[in-house]
Design a protein around this motif. Structure first.
Motif, PDB file in Angstrom:
ATOM      1  N   VAL A   1       0.842  -1.194   0.000  1.00 15.81           N
ATOM      2  CA  VAL A   1       0.000   0.000   0.000  1.00 15.81           C
ATOM      3  C   VAL A   1       0.879   1.248   0.000  1.00 15.81           C
ATOM      4  CG1 VAL A   1      -1.642   1.348   1.379  1.00 15.81           C
ATOM      5  CG2 VAL A   1      -1.994  -1.104   1.053  1.00 15.81           C
ATOM      6  N   ALA A   2       1.920   1.240   0.826  1.00 19.92           N
ATOM      7  CA  ALA A   2       2.838   2.380   0.896  1.00 19.92           C
ATOM      8  C   ALA A   2       3.519   2.610  -0.447  1.00 19.92           C
ATOM      9  CB  ALA A   2       3.880   2.144   1.988  1.00 19.92           C
TER      10      ALA A   2
ATOM     11  N   ILE B   1       4.095   6.687  -0.300  1.00 16.59           N
ATOM     12  CA  ILE B   1       4.220   7.252   1.040  1.00 16.59           C
ATOM     13  C   ILE B   1       5.097   6.330   1.864  1.00 16.59           C
ATOM     14  CG2 ILE B   1       1.993   8.458   0.947  1.00 16.59           C
ATOM     15  CD1 ILE B   1       0.768   6.185   2.572  1.00 16.59           C
ATOM     16  N   SER B   2       5.471   6.784   3.046  1.00 17.96           N
ATOM     17  CA  SER B   2       6.302   5.943   3.908  1.00 17.96           C
ATOM     18  C   SER B   2       5.468   4.797   4.475  1.00 17.96           C
ATOM     19  CB  SER B   2       6.888   6.766   5.057  1.00 17.96           C
ATOM     20  OG  SER B   2       5.865   7.128   5.970  1.00 17.96           O
ATOM     21  N   GLN B   3       6.161   3.798   4.937  1.00 16.93           N
ATOM     22  CA  GLN B   3       5.464   2.645   5.509  1.00 16.93           C
ATOM     23  C   GLN B   3       4.744   3.058   6.790  1.00 16.93           C
ATOM     24  OE1 GLN B   3       7.975  -0.767   5.354  1.00 16.93           O
ATOM     25  NE2 GLN B   3       6.501  -2.102   6.334  1.00 16.93           N
TER      26      GLN B   3
ATOM     27  N   ASN C   1      -0.430   4.308   9.594  1.00 14.61           N
ATOM     28  CA  ASN C   1      -1.340   5.304  10.169  1.00 14.61           C
ATOM     29  C   ASN C   1      -2.637   5.386   9.373  1.00 14.61           C
ATOM     30  OD1 ASN C   1       0.472   5.892  12.192  1.00 14.61           O
ATOM     31  ND2 ASN C   1       1.360   7.652  11.120  1.00 14.61           N
ATOM     32  N   LEU C   2      -2.531   5.338   8.036  1.00 11.62           N
ATOM     33  CA  LEU C   2      -3.714   5.363   7.183  1.00 11.62           C
ATOM     34  C   LEU C   2      -4.596   4.145   7.452  1.00 11.62           C
ATOM     35  CD1 LEU C   2      -5.360   6.506   4.782  1.00 11.62           C
ATOM     36  CD2 LEU C   2      -3.868   5.142   3.291  1.00 11.62           C
ATOM     37  N   CYS C   3      -3.987   2.965   7.521  1.00  6.01           N
ATOM     38  CA  CYS C   3      -4.761   1.735   7.747  1.00  6.01           C
ATOM     39  C   CYS C   3      -5.411   1.728   9.120  1.00  6.01           C
ATOM     40  CB  CYS C   3      -3.855   0.507   7.589  1.00  6.01           C
ATOM     41  SG  CYS C   3      -3.357   0.209   5.882  1.00  6.01           S
ATOM     42  N   ASN C   4      -4.764   2.337  10.100  1.00 12.96           N
ATOM     43  CA  ASN C   4      -5.327   2.356  11.453  1.00 12.96           C
ATOM     44  C   ASN C   4      -6.424   3.404  11.630  1.00 12.96           C
ATOM     45  OD1 ASN C   4      -3.807   0.241  12.532  1.00 12.96           O
ATOM     46  ND2 ASN C   4      -2.071   1.591  12.924  1.00 12.96           N
ATOM     47  N   SER C   5      -6.477   4.393  10.745  1.00 15.73           N
ATOM     48  CA  SER C   5      -7.435   5.474  10.949  1.00 15.73           C
ATOM     49  C   SER C   5      -8.537   5.548   9.897  1.00 15.73           C
ATOM     50  CB  SER C   5      -6.696   6.820  10.977  1.00 15.73           C
ATOM     51  OG  SER C   5      -6.099   7.063   9.712  1.00 15.73           O
TER      52      SER C   5
END
Length: 104
Positions: free
Chosen positions: A59-60, A65-67, A72-76
């Motif tokens: 995904v990153a 984007i950074s890992q 953070n994206l996956c968690n939010s």
């Protein structure tokens, strides 16, 4: 404690109770054949198999984007589904691809 340094440098000695030497095969082709015959291929390694999920690292890379930002994206996010399996995070391909197409 005072150690006898000469005692510590004694080479390790072992005895072979069978008195037989192990056969050493330096022929890499023989070793390759043995390895090839003993391996079990996974069905997911075939090129015909389509991926069902992405890892956070994938995904990153796709979003450039950074890992850490991908985690953070996956968690939010509630925009696409996120699966948690043990300690791993997986993103279903269909859900992520639909989100990318909506955002583009």
């Amino acid at each position: 404690m005072d150690f006898d340094r000469n005692f510590m440098n004694v080479p390790v000695q072992s005895s072979d109770y069978t008195k037989n030497f192990l056969q050493k095969d330096s022929n890499p082709t023989t070793m390759e054949v043995v390895t090839r015959t003993n391996t079990v291929k996974s069905p997911t390694n075939s090129p015909e198999t389509t991926k069902l999920v992405y890892t956070v690292k994938e995904v990153a890379q796709m979003l450039a984007i950074s890992q850490r930002a991908a985690y953070n994206l996956c968690n939010s996010t509630t925009e696409f589904r996120v699966l948690r399996v043990g300690g791993s995070i997986r993103v279903p391909k269909d859900s992520f691809d639909a989100w990318i197409n909506r955002a583009a």
